[in-house]
Design an enzyme around this catalytic site. Structure first.
Site, PDB file in Angstrom:
ATOM      1  N   LYS A 183      39.747  -8.885  28.026  1.00  0.00           N
ATOM      2  CA  LYS A 183      38.873  -8.493  29.145  1.00  0.00           C
ATOM      3  C   LYS A 183      37.406  -8.776  28.809  1.00  0.00           C
ATOM      4  CE  LYS A 183      40.237  -4.202  29.088  1.00  0.00           C
ATOM      5  NZ  LYS A 183      41.138  -4.287  27.922  1.00  0.00           N
ATOM      6  N   ARG A 226      40.444   3.122  34.707  1.00  0.00           N
ATOM      7  CA  ARG A 226      41.537   3.254  33.747  1.00  0.00           C
ATOM      8  C   ARG A 226      42.488   4.367  34.150  1.00  0.00           C
ATOM      9  NH1 ARG A 226      38.689   0.783  29.163  1.00  0.00           N
ATOM     10  NH2 ARG A 226      40.154   0.611  27.459  1.00  0.00           N
ATOM     11  N   ARG A 232      40.103  -9.122  15.147  1.00  0.00           N
ATOM     12  CA  ARG A 232      38.798  -9.026  15.826  1.00  0.00           C
ATOM     13  C   ARG A 232      37.727  -8.465  14.884  1.00  0.00           C
ATOM     14  NH1 ARG A 232      38.382  -6.072  21.434  1.00  0.00           N
ATOM     15  NH2 ARG A 232      39.387  -4.403  20.285  1.00  0.00           N
ATOM     16  N   ARG A 278      35.692  -2.685  14.669  1.00  0.00           N
ATOM     17  CA  ARG A 278      35.433  -1.502  15.497  1.00  0.00           C
ATOM     18  C   ARG A 278      36.189  -0.305  14.936  1.00  0.00           C
ATOM     19  NH1 ARG A 278      36.227  -3.289  21.748  1.00  0.00           N
ATOM     20  NH2 ARG A 278      37.496  -1.402  21.753  1.00  0.00           N
ATOM     21  N   ARG A 326      45.857   3.851  21.472  1.00  0.00           N
ATOM     22  CA  ARG A 326      45.259   3.220  22.668  1.00  0.00           C
ATOM     23  C   ARG A 326      46.346   2.578  23.524  1.00  0.00           C
ATOM     24  NH1 ARG A 326      41.161  -0.576  19.818  1.00  0.00           N
ATOM     25  NH2 ARG A 326      40.762  -1.430  21.889  1.00  0.00           N
TER      26      ARG A 326
HETATM   27  P1  AP5 Z   1      38.674  -8.934  23.780  1.00  0.00           P
HETATM   28  O1  AP5 Z   1      38.109  -9.854  24.800  1.00  0.00           O
HETATM   29  O2  AP5 Z   1      37.719  -8.173  22.918  1.00  0.00           O
HETATM   30  O3  AP5 Z   1      39.740  -7.948  24.471  1.00  0.00           O
HETATM   31  P2  AP5 Z   1      39.531  -6.667  25.361  1.00  0.00           P
HETATM   32  O4  AP5 Z   1      40.610  -6.666  26.397  1.00  0.00           O
HETATM   33  O5  AP5 Z   1      38.117  -6.573  25.836  1.00  0.00           O
HETATM   34  O6  AP5 Z   1      39.856  -5.573  24.268  1.00  0.00           O
HETATM   35  P3  AP5 Z   1      39.260  -4.153  24.011  1.00  0.00           P
HETATM   36  O7  AP5 Z   1      39.967  -3.680  22.769  1.00  0.00           O
HETATM   37  O8  AP5 Z   1      37.769  -4.155  23.989  1.00  0.00           O
HETATM   38  O9  AP5 Z   1      39.766  -3.381  25.254  1.00  0.00           O
HETATM   39  P4  AP5 Z   1      39.894  -1.881  25.426  1.00  0.00           P
HETATM   40  O10 AP5 Z   1      40.180  -1.794  26.875  1.00  0.00           O
HETATM   41  O11 AP5 Z   1      40.870  -1.200  24.527  1.00  0.00           O
HETATM   42  O12 AP5 Z   1      38.488  -1.341  24.923  1.00  0.00           O
HETATM   43  P5  AP5 Z   1      37.170  -0.857  25.655  1.00  0.00           P
HETATM   44  O13 AP5 Z   1      36.035  -1.361  24.870  1.00  0.00           O
HETATM   45  O14 AP5 Z   1      37.216  -1.120  27.111  1.00  0.00           O
HETATM   46  O15 AP5 Z   1      39.657  -9.785  22.859  1.00  0.00           O
HETATM   47  C1  AP5 Z   1      40.306  -9.217  21.743  1.00  0.00           C
HETATM   48  C2  AP5 Z   1      40.369 -10.249  20.615  1.00  0.00           C
HETATM   49  O16 AP5 Z   1      41.195 -11.332  21.033  1.00  0.00           O
HETATM   50  C3  AP5 Z   1      39.005 -10.863  20.261  1.00  0.00           C
HETATM   51  O17 AP5 Z   1      38.967 -11.084  18.881  1.00  0.00           O
HETATM   52  C4  AP5 Z   1      38.988 -12.201  21.034  1.00  0.00           C
HETATM   53  O18 AP5 Z   1      38.214 -13.178  20.355  1.00  0.00           O
HETATM   54  C5  AP5 Z   1      40.465 -12.564  21.058  1.00  0.00           C
HETATM   55  N1  AP5 Z   1      40.884 -13.261  22.281  1.00  0.00           N
HETATM   56  C6  AP5 Z   1      40.468 -13.021  23.550  1.00  0.00           C
HETATM   57  N2  AP5 Z   1      41.105 -13.836  24.413  1.00  0.00           N
HETATM   58  C7  AP5 Z   1      41.942 -14.615  23.664  1.00  0.00           C
HETATM   59  C8  AP5 Z   1      42.879 -15.647  23.987  1.00  0.00           C
HETATM   60  N3  AP5 Z   1      43.086 -16.071  25.255  1.00  0.00           N
HETATM   61  N4  AP5 Z   1      43.562 -16.205  22.972  1.00  0.00           N
HETATM   62  C9  AP5 Z   1      43.386 -15.790  21.682  1.00  0.00           C
HETATM   63  N5  AP5 Z   1      42.499 -14.816  21.314  1.00  0.00           N
HETATM   64  C10 AP5 Z   1      41.796 -14.238  22.306  1.00  0.00           C
HETATM   65  O19 AP5 Z   1      37.317   0.741  25.500  1.00  0.00           O
HETATM   66  C11 AP5 Z   1      37.220   1.350  24.214  1.00  0.00           C
HETATM   67  C12 AP5 Z   1      37.441   2.843  24.370  1.00  0.00           C
HETATM   68  O20 AP5 Z   1      36.414   3.419  25.220  1.00  0.00           O
HETATM   69  C13 AP5 Z   1      38.753   3.257  25.053  1.00  0.00           C
HETATM   70  O21 AP5 Z   1      39.836   3.323  24.139  1.00  0.00           O
HETATM   71  C14 AP5 Z   1      38.392   4.633  25.626  1.00  0.00           C
HETATM   72  O22 AP5 Z   1      38.429   5.610  24.638  1.00  0.00           O
HETATM   73  C15 AP5 Z   1      36.948   4.425  26.068  1.00  0.00           C
HETATM   74  N6  AP5 Z   1      36.847   3.979  27.473  1.00  0.00           N
HETATM   75  C16 AP5 Z   1      36.431   2.760  27.912  1.00  0.00           C
HETATM   76  N7  AP5 Z   1      36.494   2.688  29.252  1.00  0.00           N
HETATM   77  C17 AP5 Z   1      36.947   3.897  29.667  1.00  0.00           C
HETATM   78  C18 AP5 Z   1      37.262   4.426  30.947  1.00  0.00           C
HETATM   79  N8  AP5 Z   1      37.114   3.693  32.069  1.00  0.00           N
HETATM   80  N9  AP5 Z   1      37.712   5.693  31.002  1.00  0.00           N
HETATM   81  C19 AP5 Z   1      37.873   6.449  29.897  1.00  0.00           C
HETATM   82  N10 AP5 Z   1      37.610   5.996  28.632  1.00  0.00           N
HETATM   83  C20 AP5 Z   1      37.164   4.725  28.530  1.00  0.00           C
END
Ligand code: AP5
Length: 220
Positions: free
Chosen positions: A13, A88, A127, A161, A172
């Site tokens: 994402k 979410r 990552r 992270r 998660r």
């Molecule tokens: P990346 O693009 O970083 O993936 P991502 O989907 O953004 O992963 P996240 O782990 O950031 O998502 P998340 O939803 O768990 O975390 P968030 O920060 O939103 O890609 C991952 C890796 O793969 C990278 O190394 C990249 O280079 C590689 N990659 C990407 N695309 C690729 C491809 N096509 N092929 C190969 N490799 C690839 O949330 C973190 C925390 O915050 C949550 O757990 C929660 O506690 C809190 N939080 C956030 N939003 C909310 C909400 N709305 N409500 C409540 N709590 C929330």
């Protein structure tokens, strides 16, 4: 254009969000990034947040919805945005609708990146992120930094992270299944769901998303 990007942890994402917002010239609104910034700043939201993110749990709806509400009121988000990691929960999805109704706007699509659990584990364990450049993430094998261990943009030492440790990732994924995966049905029912194979290389995923959005726009 007003978009939501859905998908489990590590689905891509953040990666796709960055590229798509550059292509579509709209701001990226990432709740994960905003919450991590709040933790670094040590403000009230940050203090309330870390105990949830470190356990792989969702931050309470009331906190996150308020952050997003304020962000979407800003001038640059008035004519479009991409929401990464929000909503979410169904409660958060209802809140987005309410915010948009207030603004006399509506969503164009909810794009879901579909990836397998094995790929998620592989991606997250590879990552590394820059502690200074909030949006910059690397994959040690597929998208490594030019100089091993250092950010291409600012040279800082890359880190893992806190919530990318294996036991937090498992939590998660559970949280995603229980609380976020129902959003697929929610947006399907509303005719807004676009599903894309997120297992393919980054540029191919981007192309699929853009093609699907163009097809929707043409179909009216
Ligand atoms: P990346 O693009 O970083 O993936 P991502 O989907 O953004 O992963 P996240 O782990 O950031 O998502 P998340 O939803 O768990 O975390 P968030 O920060 O939103 O890609 C991952 C890796 O793969 C990278 O190394 C990249 O280079 C590689 N990659 C990407 N695309 C690729 C491809 N096509 N092929 C190969 N490799 C690839 O949330 C973190 C925390 O915050 C949550 O757990 C929660 O506690 C809190 N939080 C956030 N939003 C909310 C909400 N709305 N409500 C409540 N709590 C929330």
């Amino acid at each position: 254009m007003r978009l939501i990007l859905l998908g489990p942890p590590g689905a891509g994402k953040g990666t796709q969000g960055l590229i798509l917002t550059q292509r579509l010239e709209i701001p990226k609104v990432s709740t994960g990034e905003m919450l991590r910034e709040a933790v670094v700043a040590g403000d009230a939201v940050g203090l309330a947040t870390k105990s949830f993110t470190d356990r792989g749990l969702l931050v309470p709806d009331a906190i996150v919805i308020e952050i997003v509400r304020r962000r979407l009121m800003q001038e640059d988000a008035r004519s479009g945005f991409l929401l990464d990691g929000f909503p979410r929960t169904v409660n958060q999805a209802v809140a987005v609708e309410a915010i948009l109704i207030e603004q006399k706007q509506r969503l164009d699509a909810a794009v879901e990146l579909k990836v397998s659990e094995a790929e998620i584990v592989e991606r997250i364990s590879n990552r590394r992120v820059c502690p200074n450049c909030v949006e910059r993430s690397y994959h040690l094998q597929l998208a490594p930094p030019r100089v091993s261990g250092h950010c291409d943009e600012c040279g800082s030492t890359l880190v893992q992270r806190d919530d990318d440790r294996a036991h937090v990732v498992r939590a998660r994924l559970r949280t995603y299944q229980e609380q976020t995966s129902p959003l697929t049905g929610y947006y399907l029912e509303r005719g807004l769901l676009v599903q894309v194979d997120g297992l393919r290389p980054v540029d191919e995923v981007t192309a699929s998303v853009l093609t699907a959005l163009e097809d929707r726009a043409r179909a009216g």
